[in-house]
Design a protein around this motif. Sequence first.
Motif, PDB file in Angstrom:
ATOM      1  N   UNK A   1     -12.510 -70.874  -9.912  1.00  0.00           N
ATOM      2  CA  UNK A   1     -11.564 -69.815 -10.312  1.00  0.00           C
ATOM      3  C   UNK A   1     -12.270 -68.472 -10.404  1.00  0.00           C
ATOM      4  N   UNK A   2     -13.492 -68.479 -11.012  1.00  0.00           N
ATOM      5  CA  UNK A   2     -14.255 -67.252 -11.134  1.00  0.00           C
ATOM      6  C   UNK A   2     -14.658 -66.706  -9.771  1.00  0.00           C
ATOM      7  N   UNK A   3     -15.019 -67.622  -8.847  1.00  0.00           N
ATOM      8  CA  UNK A   3     -15.409 -67.215  -7.498  1.00  0.00           C
ATOM      9  C   UNK A   3     -14.223 -66.573  -6.780  1.00  0.00           C
ATOM     10  N   UNK A   4     -13.050 -67.203  -6.912  1.00  0.00           N
ATOM     11  CA  UNK A   4     -11.852 -66.667  -6.256  1.00  0.00           C
ATOM     12  C   UNK A   4     -11.479 -65.318  -6.837  1.00  0.00           C
ATOM     13  N   UNK A   5     -11.592 -65.192  -8.164  1.00  0.00           N
ATOM     14  CA  UNK A   5     -11.250 -63.929  -8.822  1.00  0.00           C
ATOM     15  C   UNK A   5     -12.197 -62.828  -8.392  1.00  0.00           C
ATOM     16  N   UNK A   6     -13.494 -63.162  -8.317  1.00  0.00           N
ATOM     17  CA  UNK A   6     -14.486 -62.178  -7.901  1.00  0.00           C
ATOM     18  C   UNK A   6     -14.229 -61.719  -6.468  1.00  0.00           C
ATOM     19  N   UNK A   7     -13.823 -62.657  -5.618  1.00  0.00           N
ATOM     20  CA  UNK A   7     -13.534 -62.325  -4.219  1.00  0.00           C
ATOM     21  C   UNK A   7     -12.334 -61.388  -4.127  1.00  0.00           C
ATOM     22  N   UNK A   8     -11.283 -61.670  -4.903  1.00  0.00           N
ATOM     23  CA  UNK A   8     -10.104 -60.820  -4.891  1.00  0.00           C
ATOM     24  C   UNK A   8     -10.412 -59.432  -5.443  1.00  0.00           C
ATOM     25  N   UNK A   9     -11.243 -59.384  -6.479  1.00  0.00           N
ATOM     26  CA  UNK A   9     -11.642 -58.102  -7.047  1.00  0.00           C
ATOM     27  C   UNK A   9     -12.429 -57.282  -6.041  1.00  0.00           C
ATOM     28  N   UNK A  10     -13.338 -57.930  -5.327  1.00  0.00           N
ATOM     29  CA  UNK A  10     -14.129 -57.242  -4.310  1.00  0.00           C
ATOM     30  C   UNK A  10     -13.242 -56.760  -3.166  1.00  0.00           C
ATOM     31  N   UNK A  11     -12.282 -57.563  -2.786  1.00  0.00           N
ATOM     32  CA  UNK A  11     -11.362 -57.186  -1.708  1.00  0.00           C
ATOM     33  C   UNK A  11     -10.556 -55.955  -2.105  1.00  0.00           C
ATOM     34  N   UNK A  12     -10.068 -55.925  -3.347  1.00  0.00           N
ATOM     35  CA  UNK A  12      -9.306 -54.780  -3.828  1.00  0.00           C
ATOM     36  C   UNK A  12     -10.188 -53.530  -3.876  1.00  0.00           C
ATOM     37  N   UNK A  13     -11.422 -53.688  -4.363  1.00  0.00           N
ATOM     38  CA  UNK A  13     -12.350 -52.558  -4.433  1.00  0.00           C
ATOM     39  C   UNK A  13     -12.689 -52.046  -3.038  1.00  0.00           C
ATOM     40  N   UNK A  14     -12.815 -52.954  -2.101  1.00  0.00           N
ATOM     41  CA  UNK A  14     -13.095 -52.574  -0.719  1.00  0.00           C
ATOM     42  C   UNK A  14     -11.933 -51.773  -0.131  1.00  0.00           C
ATOM     43  N   UNK A  15     -10.733 -52.252  -0.366  1.00  0.00           N
ATOM     44  CA  UNK A  15      -9.543 -51.556   0.126  1.00  0.00           C
ATOM     45  C   UNK A  15      -9.447 -50.145  -0.476  1.00  0.00           C
ATOM     46  N   UNK A  16      -9.697 -50.041  -1.781  1.00  0.00           N
ATOM     47  CA  UNK A  16      -9.606 -48.748  -2.441  1.00  0.00           C
ATOM     48  C   UNK A  16     -10.689 -47.793  -1.938  1.00  0.00           C
ATOM     49  N   UNK A  17     -11.874 -48.316  -1.638  1.00  0.00           N
ATOM     50  CA  UNK A  17     -12.941 -47.468  -1.109  1.00  0.00           C
ATOM     51  C   UNK A  17     -12.575 -46.925   0.261  1.00  0.00           C
ATOM     52  N   UNK A  18     -11.979 -47.769   1.106  1.00  0.00           N
ATOM     53  CA  UNK A  18     -11.540 -47.303   2.424  1.00  0.00           C
ATOM     54  C   UNK A  18     -10.474 -46.218   2.268  1.00  0.00           C
ATOM     55  N   UNK A  19      -9.562 -46.429   1.320  1.00  0.00           N
ATOM     56  CA  UNK A  19      -8.506 -45.444   1.090  1.00  0.00           C
ATOM     57  C   UNK A  19      -9.083 -44.109   0.646  1.00  0.00           C
TER      58      UNK A  19
END
Length: 398
Positions: A1-19
Motif C-alpha cells: 500500500x505504501x509503495x502504491x501510494x508513493x508511486x501515485x504521489x510521485x506521478x502527481x508531482x511529476x505531472x505538476x512539475x511538467x505543468x
Amino acid sequence: MDIALNRLTTKKALYERIAKQGTVSKGDLMPLFDIKTSTMNRLIDELLSEKLIIESGFGPSNGGRKPILFRINPSWGYFFGLEISRFYSTLGLYDMAMNPMSITRWRMDEDMTPEKFIKQAATTIRSLLLDHKLTIERIKGIGIGAVGPLDRDAGIILNPLYFPAKGWMNVPICKLIEEQIGIMAKLDNGANTALLGENWAMRESQLQHMLYVHAGVSLRSSMMSYGHIVHGSVDREGSIGQMIIQTDGPRLHDKGNYGALEAYVSVQAIERKAQSEAKLGRVGLISRSAVRPEDIRYDLLLSELALENPVTLELFLKSARHLGIGLANLINIFHPECIVLGGTLINSHESFYRTAIEVAIDNTYHYPEYTPHFSKGILREDAVATGAALMMWRDMSV
C-alpha cells in the motif's frame, strides 16, 4: 500500500512539475526526482497513455539524439473558478494549463441573495459550456473563493459582513452549486485563492514564501510557506484587521479591538474619517461644497483623488502609512520573499501603494540585508477566480 501510494504521489508531482515548466524533457526531470530511469520512463508512459501529457517536439541536442519534449494536455479537462465578493462576483473557465477561456463578472447588489446568485452562476456556467461546445462531463470541478469567515470542510459561508443583499449567513454554497449544476465544488477564502493564483502566475520565479494583503471594504490576508497556503485552526481571513497598531486608538463601528488596523485602513474607516473632518469644518476635502458631511462616500473621495485634490490625498496617505505599519509587523514575523497587495485602497492612487511600501520597508527588521519584493500582482482582479480553479486542479487525482 505504501509503495502504491508513493508511486501515485510521485506521478502527481511529476505531472505538476511538467505543468509548471511548460515544456520539459526526461533529462530535465530526472535530477528533480529520486527515482530510477526505468520508473521515470514508466510514469511518463502512463501519463502519455492517459492523455494527461502530450509530446511537444524536440529539444536541442547535446551530442546525441534530440530529446523529446513533453507538456500537459490542456484539453484533457476543464475547471471553473468562482469568486464571491461584496462588490462583484467573477466566474472563469480554465483549461488544464490554467489558461482562461472565458471570464465574466456580475455585480453583487442588494438583490443578489444566495438563491439569485446560484441561479446566476448556473445560467452563466451553462452558457459558457455552450459557447465552448463542452459537456458537463468535461468539467473536473469548480473552486470557490469567497469572503469569510467560512467552514471550509463543510463548504459553508458563515456570516460575512457588509454584503449588500440579505441572506448570506450559513450558506452551504458547495452543496447548492453541486445540486444545481452537477459539478464537484470546493470552498476556500478569497485571500487564499488569490495568493494561489498569483503564485502560479509568478511560477517562473519559484517563490516559496509569499504574503497577500487585500485592503478594501475590509482587510484580508493570506500566507504561503514552502509553496503551501498556511491554514489556521479556524478560517478568519479578516483577522489582520484586528491587529492592534495603537493601544488607545478607535474601534470601527464599535466592534473589534481598540486601535485595530481596520479602524485606519478600510473603506469604512476612510469614509468615517472624511465625514468627521468635514463636520469639523475641514476646508478643501470635497470640492463640491453642497455635499453634506454625512453624504460623503468612498466613490466621491475617489473622484476627488482623480482630480488630485491634495487634502483628500493626504487623508488616503495617512491610511497608507498605517497600512505600512501593519505590513511591517507581518513581514517581521513571517519574512516572505514577496508581498502581493490588492484591493480598492491599493489601487486608489499610486501614492497610496508607494507610501504603504515605503513605511513597511522603513520598519522592516534586517533591511537592507533582507529586502522583500512588493507587487500588485499579475492576475489582479482575476486572481481569486484563477486561484480557485487552481485549487481544484491541485486536488485532482492523477
